[in-house]
Design an enzyme around this catalytic site. Structure first.
Site, short mmCIF file in Angstrom:
data_model
loop_
_atom_site.label_atom_id
_atom_site.label_comp_id
_atom_site.label_asym_id
_atom_site.label_seq_id
_atom_site.Cartn_x
_atom_site.Cartn_y
_atom_site.Cartn_z
N SER A 1 0.80 -1.22 0.00
CA SER A 1 0.00 0.00 0.00
C SER A 1 0.84 1.28 0.00
CB SER A 1 -0.97 -0.02 1.18
OG SER A 1 -1.91 -1.06 1.05
N LYS B 1 -10.37 -4.53 11.27
CA LYS B 1 -11.39 -4.20 10.28
C LYS B 1 -12.81 -4.16 10.85
CE LYS B 1 -9.18 -5.64 5.96
NZ LYS B 1 -9.37 -6.41 4.71
N ASN C 1 -12.31 -1.31 5.63
CA ASN C 1 -10.88 -1.31 5.30
C ASN C 1 -10.37 0.08 4.89
OD1 ASN C 1 -11.85 -1.05 2.61
ND2 ASN C 1 -10.10 -2.20 1.82
N ASP D 1 -12.67 -3.45 -0.55
CA ASP D 1 -12.38 -4.81 -0.99
C ASP D 1 -13.48 -5.34 -1.92
OD1 ASP D 1 -9.95 -5.09 0.33
OD2 ASP D 1 -10.87 -5.87 2.15
N GLY E 1 -13.17 -20.37 1.98
CA GLY E 1 -12.76 -19.55 3.10
C GLY E 1 -13.95 -18.85 3.72
N GLY F 1 -13.24 -15.84 6.06
CA GLY F 1 -12.76 -14.63 6.73
C GLY F 1 -13.24 -13.37 6.04
N GLY F 2 -12.54 -12.26 6.30
CA GLY F 2 -12.94 -10.98 5.75
C GLY F 2 -12.91 -10.93 4.24
N LEU G 1 -7.56 -14.58 -4.40
CA LEU G 1 -7.45 -13.31 -3.71
C LEU G 1 -6.08 -13.12 -3.07
CD1 LEU G 1 -10.99 -12.93 -2.10
CD2 LEU G 1 -10.24 -12.63 -4.47
N GLY H 1 -4.66 -12.43 -7.79
CA GLY H 1 -5.06 -11.63 -6.65
C GLY H 1 -4.62 -10.18 -6.71
#
Length: 279
Positions: A27, A76, A97, A112, A134, A136-137, A221, A244
């Protein structure tokens, strides 16, 4: 490249990423490049903040007038009660995010979802069915994106069924036992697990190679490494692949737009990211 001379006398606006721990993140590379490209007096830093200090961090954002923040694990969801406004997307995902300001209020967004949706829209791909691996987030963002695209058949598979219950209930999607994920006949398969990620999971794939083929679009991802085992297996089986890095890129583009009103140029930033990942 736009000149920075007109804005050189303006105060520098702080941006950054908050998480704990903060390992290697792309980032700062992306956003600091964008500030230089547009001559914007901004800087993007990394702020490792322990969970117990999150409230103090948000106070600092308000007091210092920090212009924009990327939020990553484990903050998050925890950061949401400290904000003035939560967007509908963030509420649907259950995670924020991105922090940005509008009319004096501190808002929480989830870019996202936009990062996930954009590669599919660009390809004109509207799957009839999708399997998200998955819970998760990242998986929640993917399912939210698939719901926005009105995909009629969305399923989720995870090694631990109990952990996927909340996601499936919140979005009204079907759970597929992990040991039966390979029975998915075709459509979009999304890897939202850490399998394949640089480190101890590198070289692992969430899907048996024999379950991949020309009828599958494989969307990983995980963005580091650039070509994961899942991506390599899918490509070798004749499947269409989406790496990703595309999701990471487009979520960063949306963050930058929220903070500056500008759009990051695709070709230059994509080359910057690929060079960083591939050396």
């Amino acid at each position: 490249m736009p000149s920075s001379s007109s804005s050189s006398s303006l105060p520098i606006r702080l941006h950054g990423i908050v998480g704990h721990p903060l390992g290697h993140t792309l980032s700062p590379l992306v956003h600091n490049w964008g500030f230089r490209h547009y001559g914007i007096p901004g800087v993007y830093l990394a702020w490792p903040v322990e969970p117990g200090r999150l409230a103090d961090f948000v106070t600092a954002v308000r007091v210092l007038g920090i212009a924009g923040v990327s939020v990553t694990i484990p903050h998050k969801t925890a950061i949401m009660p400290f904000l003035d406004v939560i967007t509908d997307r963030s509420r649907a995902v259950g995670a924020v995010n991105t922090l940005f300001w509008r009319d004096g209020q501190l808002l929480g967004e989830n870019t996202d979802v936009a990062g996930f949706v954009r590669p599919l829209v660009e390809r004109g791909f509207s799957p009839a069915s999708a399997l998200v691996l998955g819970c998760g987030g990242a998986a929640r963002a993917a399912v939210a994106g698939l719901r926005e695209l009105a995909v009629p058949d969305v399923r989720v598979s995870n090694r631990t069924p109990e952990r996927a219950e909340g996601l499936c209930r919140d979005f009204g999607v079907e759970f597929v036992p992990w040991e039966r994920r390979w029975e998915f006949g075709g459509g979009l398969v999304v890897n939202a697990t850490p399998l394949g990620m640089l480190g101890q999971n590198e070289g692992l794939s969430p899907m048996p190679r024999e379950a991949l083929g020309p009828s599958v679009v494989a969307f990983d991802l995980v963005y580091n490494p650039y070509r994961t085992q899942f991506v390599r297996d899918a490509a070798a089986a004749g499947a269409q692949v989406i790496v990703g890095l595309e999701m990471f890129f487009w979520q960063a583009v949306e963050q930058f737009r929220l903070w500056t009103g500008r759009t990051l140029p695709r070709d230059e930033v994509w080359e910057l990211l690929r060079t960083e990942l591939e050396g």
